[in-house]
Design a protein around this motif. Structure first.
Motif, short mmCIF file in Angstrom:
data_model
loop_
_atom_site.label_atom_id
_atom_site.label_comp_id
_atom_site.label_asym_id
_atom_site.label_seq_id
_atom_site.Cartn_x
_atom_site.Cartn_y
_atom_site.Cartn_z
N LYS A 1 0.83 -1.21 0.00
CA LYS A 1 0.00 0.00 0.00
C LYS A 1 0.87 1.25 0.00
O LYS A 1 0.59 2.23 -0.73
N ASN A 2 1.92 1.24 0.79
CA ASN A 2 2.82 2.40 0.85
C ASN A 2 3.54 2.61 -0.46
O ASN A 2 3.73 3.76 -0.91
N ILE A 3 3.98 1.51 -1.08
CA ILE A 3 4.69 1.62 -2.35
C ILE A 3 3.75 2.14 -3.44
O ILE A 3 4.12 3.01 -4.23
N VAL A 4 2.52 1.62 -3.47
CA VAL A 4 1.54 2.07 -4.45
C VAL A 4 1.25 3.56 -4.27
O VAL A 4 1.11 4.32 -5.24
N SER A 5 1.19 4.01 -3.00
CA SER A 5 0.97 5.42 -2.72
C SER A 5 2.11 6.28 -3.28
O SER A 5 1.88 7.34 -3.87
N LYS A 6 3.34 5.80 -3.09
CA LYS A 6 4.49 6.52 -3.62
C LYS A 6 4.47 6.56 -5.15
O LYS A 6 4.79 7.58 -5.76
N VAL A 7 4.08 5.43 -5.75
CA VAL A 7 3.99 5.37 -7.21
C VAL A 7 2.93 6.35 -7.72
O VAL A 7 3.13 7.06 -8.72
N SER A 8 1.80 6.43 -7.02
CA SER A 8 0.73 7.36 -7.40
C SER A 8 1.22 8.80 -7.36
O SER A 8 0.89 9.61 -8.24
N ASN A 9 2.01 9.10 -6.34
CA ASN A 9 2.56 10.45 -6.24
C ASN A 9 3.49 10.77 -7.40
O ASN A 9 3.49 11.88 -7.93
N ILE A 10 4.29 9.78 -7.78
CA ILE A 10 5.21 9.97 -8.92
C ILE A 10 4.43 10.15 -10.21
O ILE A 10 4.77 10.99 -11.06
N LEU A 11 3.35 9.37 -10.38
CA LEU A 11 2.53 9.46 -11.58
C LEU A 11 1.83 10.81 -11.72
O LEU A 11 1.44 11.21 -12.82
N SER A 12 1.68 11.50 -10.59
CA SER A 12 1.03 12.82 -10.63
C SER A 12 1.98 13.91 -11.11
O SER A 12 1.59 15.05 -11.29
N THR A 13 3.25 13.52 -11.32
CA THR A 13 4.25 14.46 -11.84
C THR A 13 4.69 14.01 -13.23
O THR A 13 4.19 13.03 -13.77
N GLU A 14 5.67 14.68 -13.78
CA GLU A 14 6.20 14.33 -15.09
C GLU A 14 7.50 13.53 -14.97
O GLU A 14 8.12 13.18 -15.99
N GLU A 15 7.91 13.20 -13.75
CA GLU A 15 9.23 12.62 -13.53
C GLU A 15 9.39 11.21 -14.09
O GLU A 15 10.50 10.75 -14.36
N TYR A 16 8.28 10.51 -14.26
CA TYR A 16 8.36 9.12 -14.70
C TYR A 16 8.56 8.98 -16.21
O TYR A 16 8.96 7.92 -16.71
#
Length: 522
Positions: free
Chosen positions: A383-398
């Motif tokens: 759950k924590n990892i998915v939350s971090k991934v969601s935060n990254i997806l909300s940016t252009e960094e990926y």
């Protein structure tokens, strides 16, 4: 008293000059309260927490009052460990920088002959551990019949380390007219009794307690463990709670060393502190902890005294302390500066009665929690990892990594790629391989038994009684709570029927024992 200066405490000018050289501007609370009383000649009980400057509180007045024209030992300072003896000696040496007051540290591990030779060289102050000091007294190489000052420093720790009898024997070999200064962070009953027996009737009690020792903003939990699951239980708790900064308290130096060694091998960012470590190593570890470069600090009570870190999120009692005051002192290291904090204790069935007494003393509930399962840990971490991934997806960094995924997509599905990346992340997040078989016996049922303390039963005899009558041994028994007239026993759910069938109705000390499932475990 808050704005008092050292110059107002009637210390010798040479001592004041040394204090100024050491960079001390104003006395701490324990110093401003104790020094005038000591200078007046009263015995004192100084109760203060760590990092409050107790060494200067007794060292400065003693050095101010010592008569350097007399060539015998005038002051004896007893302390629990050689590490503390060396620290006190070094501070006394700085305080006596402009005086001809010679101090000597005396502790085990040094050459006895060398110590005997040094004692003969006009020493005014001995700083020593009880065992080695008593050795010298018995050899008649240390005479204390003209002693003017006796200091018992960290008295509660000397009690915990089993020195109480040695201390009494040492006191009986000193001058009865001496001035006695007892310093202790906590005041368990044996220390109170010691003070009643050996301090003068007009003794002054000086108590400086930090407000941070309150438990009101600290969430307190306990986990029942068996000795063979203690370490893995700790790792599971850490993996699911993810403390930002935690002190893990152990009772012994050996426990600290073993814990640090094992947890380091499992990938935890942990170092230890105890009395056998060199001062420079302790300072290095403490600086890492303060600066956030160290997540976990394993420590004994003695070594942890003096640690003043505001951002500790968790305190973990890997082993319960001896008394309630020590418990409060330990957990008071979290929840500071109006922050919340979490205190976690690992207990075995032998600790249950002590835990209930702590609850009663602090008038606060310590809530039972279940050891996290492997699946629960995976779920939380995922759950924590998915939350971090969601935060990254909300940016252009990926976006710069998309070509790599597109290339992998030619061979694998996106679901496979995502699952593999999640597994790789989890392997880094979960620091150890868990053995669920160790915890298969943790589910238990609480039984009521109609015998208690008044029937002469204790934990050992109760376990033997159950084993003899039902063949259910202690491996299947959990917490035991023995009260005056009855007892509660946690039994592995697979063995409950066997205990009730075979033990119910049997006699203990000629008293028939009734057994039934308890209506309410708490």
């Amino acid at each position: 008293m808050k704005n008092i200066k050292f110059t107002e405490l009637e210390l010798k000018d040479t001592v004041l000059k040394a204090i100024d050289d050491m960079g001390f501007e104003n006395p701490s609370e324990i110093q401003s309260a104790s020094i005038p009383v000591i200078m007046e000649g009263f015995d004192i009980i100084g109760q203060a927490q760590t990092g409050t400057g107790k060494t200067c509180a007794f060292g400065a007045p003693i050095i101010s009052k010592i008569d350097t024209s007399k060539r015998f030992i005038q002051a004896l300072i007893l302390t629990p460990t050689r590490e503390l003896a060396i620290q006190i000696y070094e501070e006394l040496r700085r305080l006596s920088k402009y005086d001809k007051v010679r101090s000597l540290p005396v502790y085990g591990g040094q050459s006895m002959d060398r110590q005997i030779s040094s004692i003969k060289k006009d020493v005014s102050i001995i700083v020593g551990t009880p065992g080695r000091v008593l050795d010298h007294i018995r050899r008649k190489t240390l005479k204390l019949n003209n002693l003017n000052y006796l200091v018992l420093d960290e008295a509660d720790e000397m009690l915990n380390m089993g020195f109480i009898d040695d201390i009494e024997e040492i006191i009986k070999n000193t001058n009865s007219e001496r001035q006695t200064l007892l310093f202790s962070a906590t005041m368990p009953k044996p220390i109170k009794k010691l003070s009643e027996n050996y301090l003068k009737k007009d003794v002054k009690h000086i108590q400086i307690l930090k407000k941070s020792l309150t438990v009101s903003k600290i969430d307190q939990y306990y986990y029942e463990v068996h000795n063979n699951t203690r370490l893995e239980s700790l790792c599971r708790i850490l993996d699911i709670s993810e403390p930002e900064s935690a002190i893990i308290f152990c009772r012994t130096k050996k426990s600290v060393d073993e814990l640090v060694s094992t947890m380091s091998s499992k990938g935890y960012n942990i170092e230890g502190m105890h009395g056998d470590m060199k001062q420079k190593n302790r300072l290095s570890t403490l600086n890492k902890f303060k600066n956030g470069n160290l997540t976990f600090l394993a420590a004994t009570d003695v070594a942890a005294r003096g640690i003043d870190v505001e951002n500790i999120t968790h305190v973990i009692n890997y082993e319960l302390p001896q008394d309630t005051e020590s418990y409060v002192h330990r957990i008071g290291r979290t929840g500071r500066a109006n922050r919340s904090g979490t205190a976690i204790s690992l207990i075995t069935r032998k600790d249950f009665t002590k835990l209930k007494q702590i609850e009663k003393d602090i008038k606060s509930k310590i809530t039972k929690q279940k050891i996290p399962t492997m699946q629960e840990i995976i779920n939380i971490k995922s759950k924590n990892i998915v939350s971090k991934v969601s935060n990254i997806l909300s940016t252009e960094e990926y976006k710069k990594f998309e070509p790599i995924i597109e290339n992998l997509g030619k061979e694998y599905s996106l679901n496979q790629i995502a699952a593999a990346l999640l597994k790789n992340a989890l392997d880094k997040e979960i620091s150890t391989e868990y053995n669920d078989d160790l915890f298969n016996q943790e589910n238990s049922v609480r039984l009521f038994m109609s015998i208690g303390r008044r029937d002469g039963i204790n934990i050992k005899s109760l376990l033997e009684f159950i084993d003899t009558t039902s063949t259910v041994n202690s491996n299947y028994i959990g917490s035991i709570d023995i009260l005056d007239k009855f007892s509660f026993v946690d039994v592995n759910e697979k063995k409950v029927s066997l205990v009730i069938k075979n033990t119910d109705g049997k006699k203990f000390n000629n008293r028939r024992v009734n057994i039934e499932v308890a209506k309410n475990k708490n």
